[in-house]
Design a protein around this motif. Structure first.
Motif, PDB file in Angstrom:
ATOM      1  N   VAL A  76     -17.406  -7.790   4.820  1.00 21.10           N
ATOM      2  CA  VAL A  76     -16.187  -8.053   4.034  1.00 21.10           C
ATOM      3  C   VAL A  76     -16.406  -7.763   2.555  1.00 21.10           C
ATOM      4  O   VAL A  76     -15.481  -7.355   1.853  1.00 21.10           O
ATOM      5  N   ASN A  79     -15.924  -4.030   2.234  1.00 18.98           N
ATOM      6  CA  ASN A  79     -14.496  -3.706   2.289  1.00 18.98           C
ATOM      7  C   ASN A  79     -13.789  -4.073   0.978  1.00 18.98           C
ATOM      8  O   ASN A  79     -12.948  -3.318   0.484  1.00 18.98           O
ATOM      9  N   THR A  80     -14.136  -5.226   0.441  1.00 22.72           N
ATOM     10  CA  THR A  80     -13.515  -5.685  -0.811  1.00 22.72           C
ATOM     11  C   THR A  80     -13.796  -4.724  -1.950  1.00 22.72           C
ATOM     12  O   THR A  80     -12.888  -4.354  -2.705  1.00 22.72           O
ATOM     13  N   ILE A  83     -11.908  -1.223  -1.358  1.00 22.56           N
ATOM     14  CA  ILE A  83     -10.464  -1.299  -1.587  1.00 22.56           C
ATOM     15  C   ILE A  83     -10.167  -1.528  -3.071  1.00 22.56           C
ATOM     16  O   ILE A  83      -9.269  -0.903  -3.651  1.00 22.56           O
ATOM     17  N   SER A  84     -10.928  -2.414  -3.698  1.00 18.55           N
ATOM     18  CA  SER A  84     -10.694  -2.719  -5.106  1.00 18.55           C
ATOM     19  C   SER A  84     -10.987  -1.511  -5.986  1.00 18.55           C
ATOM     20  O   SER A  84     -10.229  -1.211  -6.918  1.00 18.55           O
ATOM     21  N   ARG A 165      -6.419   1.966   4.600  1.00 16.83           N
ATOM     22  CA  ARG A 165      -6.783   1.759   3.197  1.00 16.83           C
ATOM     23  C   ARG A 165      -5.908   2.594   2.269  1.00 16.83           C
ATOM     24  O   ARG A 165      -5.519   2.131   1.185  1.00 16.83           O
ATOM     25  N   LEU A 234     -13.377  -8.224  -7.230  1.00 17.85           N
ATOM     26  CA  LEU A 234     -13.554  -8.808  -5.895  1.00 17.85           C
ATOM     27  C   LEU A 234     -12.261  -9.429  -5.376  1.00 17.85           C
ATOM     28  O   LEU A 234     -12.275 -10.111  -4.358  1.00 17.85           O
ATOM     29  N   ALA A 236      -9.210  -8.010  -3.901  1.00 14.92           N
ATOM     30  CA  ALA A 236      -8.610  -6.761  -3.412  1.00 14.92           C
ATOM     31  C   ALA A 236      -7.145  -6.932  -3.045  1.00 14.92           C
ATOM     32  O   ALA A 236      -6.500  -5.974  -2.627  1.00 14.92           O
ATOM     33  N   SER A 253     -10.362  -3.575   6.573  1.00 11.30           N
ATOM     34  CA  SER A 253      -9.426  -4.312   5.717  1.00 11.30           C
ATOM     35  C   SER A 253      -9.764  -5.782   5.519  1.00 11.30           C
ATOM     36  O   SER A 253      -9.158  -6.439   4.677  1.00 11.30           O
ATOM     37  N   ASP A 254     -10.714  -6.301   6.281  1.00  9.09           N
ATOM     38  CA  ASP A 254     -11.081  -7.708   6.127  1.00  9.09           C
ATOM     39  C   ASP A 254     -11.860  -7.878   4.834  1.00  9.09           C
ATOM     40  O   ASP A 254     -12.931  -7.281   4.658  1.00  9.09           O
ATOM     41  N   ILE A 255     -11.327  -8.657   3.893  1.00 11.61           N
ATOM     42  CA  ILE A 255     -11.934  -8.806   2.562  1.00 11.61           C
ATOM     43  C   ILE A 255     -12.417 -10.234   2.357  1.00 11.61           C
ATOM     44  O   ILE A 255     -12.240 -11.101   3.227  1.00 11.61           O
ATOM     45  N   LYS A 280     -17.824 -15.237  -5.762  1.00 10.51           N
ATOM     46  CA  LYS A 280     -16.826 -14.332  -6.350  1.00 10.51           C
ATOM     47  C   LYS A 280     -16.646 -14.596  -7.842  1.00 10.51           C
ATOM     48  O   LYS A 280     -16.588 -13.669  -8.649  1.00 10.51           O
TER      49      LYS A 280
END
Length: 306
Positions: A76, A79-80, A83-84, A165, A234, A236, A253-255, A280
């Motif tokens: 995750v 992924n975060t 995407i970010s 995404r 962090l 997203a 997509s799991d963040i 975070k």
């Protein structure tokens, strides 16, 4: 001492209306941003609901050890970050470009109309927007209708790892570019018009004035907005992803925020979820300090937060 006290009292009376207007915002930050900081101690305790926060036993960094030993955490986190960073690279410049282009329009009524329309998606919740986009990208939606028109097979975009995404980034741009451009419009309005007039006298066309005058004058604002954006690297977009994702695209997509939601609220593992949340916050603090320092070292002393 008495003189200072009297001056303070005079200023307090003179600006009491402004202080009163400030009060609701101040109360909001105290109640919802500062008071909850006390809950950070859950990350260092084995929290038991029946015992409460104070009576729950201390366990030190045990939950952080579990977090860093969990392979799902790294999935995750990856992924975060992806995407970010996609959103920073592709979404961050769009409000700047939009503000630059729209500022060159001379017809004020048309400019105000475009601005108003661009702001509207910001005031729509992701519950509504997600429903709209899910319909648009569904098998019977307009996107697949275009695909069929050109002889292709329909694709379930919202359940396909290859496209999800990209859809997140595009929909995030749509929802936020108008509202994000407000600060740049304000900065452009504050540029000395004599600079533009001097450039016109020198024969500079609109494009050159935009590149050599408007854009450089925006750099301090752009630098500060980028520094603030890096603090949320962090983040997203929990609201967006929570309303748009599904189990078929969890892999991409799991963040961190959805991970914390499941661990904390669904599995009631509050201490573990708090440890991830504290991680975070620490990373965000480190990033904003580093980016601020980097901008300062590159010569942008007037473009930093401190």
């Amino acid at each position: 001492m008495s003189r200072t006290k009297s001056e303070f009292s005079r200023k307090l009376k003179g600006y009491q209306v402004l202080y009163f207007m400030l009060l609701p915002g101040l109360l909001y930050f105290i109640l919802f941003h500062y008071v909850p900081i006390y809950g950070v101690v859950l990350a260092f305790k084995n929290f038991k609901i029946m015992q409460g926060i104070l009576a729950s036993p201390w366990v030190g960094f045990e939950h952080f050890q579990k977090v860093f030993a969990d392979p799902n955490f790294y999935r995750v986190l990856n992924n975060t970050l992806i995407i970010s960073l996609y959103k920073i690279v592709f979404a961050f410049p769009i409000p700047i470009i939009f503000a630059l282009l729209l500022s060159e329009i001379t017809r004020e009524r048309f400019k105000r109309l475009v601005q108003t329309i661009s702001y509207l998606p910001h005031f729509m919740s992701w519950v509504i927007l997600a429903g709209i986009f899910i319909s648009i990208f569904s098998l019977n939606g307009p996107v697949n209708a275009i695909v069929k028109l050109f002889g292709g097979d329909p694709v379930l975009f919202m359940a396909d790892d290859r496209y999800f995404r990209s859809i997140l980034v595009m929909t995030d741009i749509y929802q936020g570019f108008g509202w994000g451009s407000i600060v740049y419009f304000a900065a452009i309005a504050g540029i000395d018009p004599q600079l533009q007039e001097a450039a016109i006298m020198d024969g500079a066309n609109r494009f050159k004035r935009m590149i050599y005058i408007t854009l450089p004058m925006l750099l301090p604002v752009i630098s500060i907005m980028l520094i603030l954006r890096m603090a949320h690297v962090l983040d997203a977009g929990f609201d967006q992803i929570f309303n748009m994702y599904n189990p078929k695209v969890y892999g991409v997509s799991d963040i961190l925020d959805t991970f914390v939601y499941r661990k904390g609220l669904l599995e009631t593992n509050y201490s573990y979820a708090t440890a991830v949340g504290l991680f975070k916050s620490v990373v965000a603090l480190v990033l904003i300090v580093l980016v601020n320092k980097a901008v300062h070292m590159m010569g942008g002393k007037d473009h930093t937060l401190w």
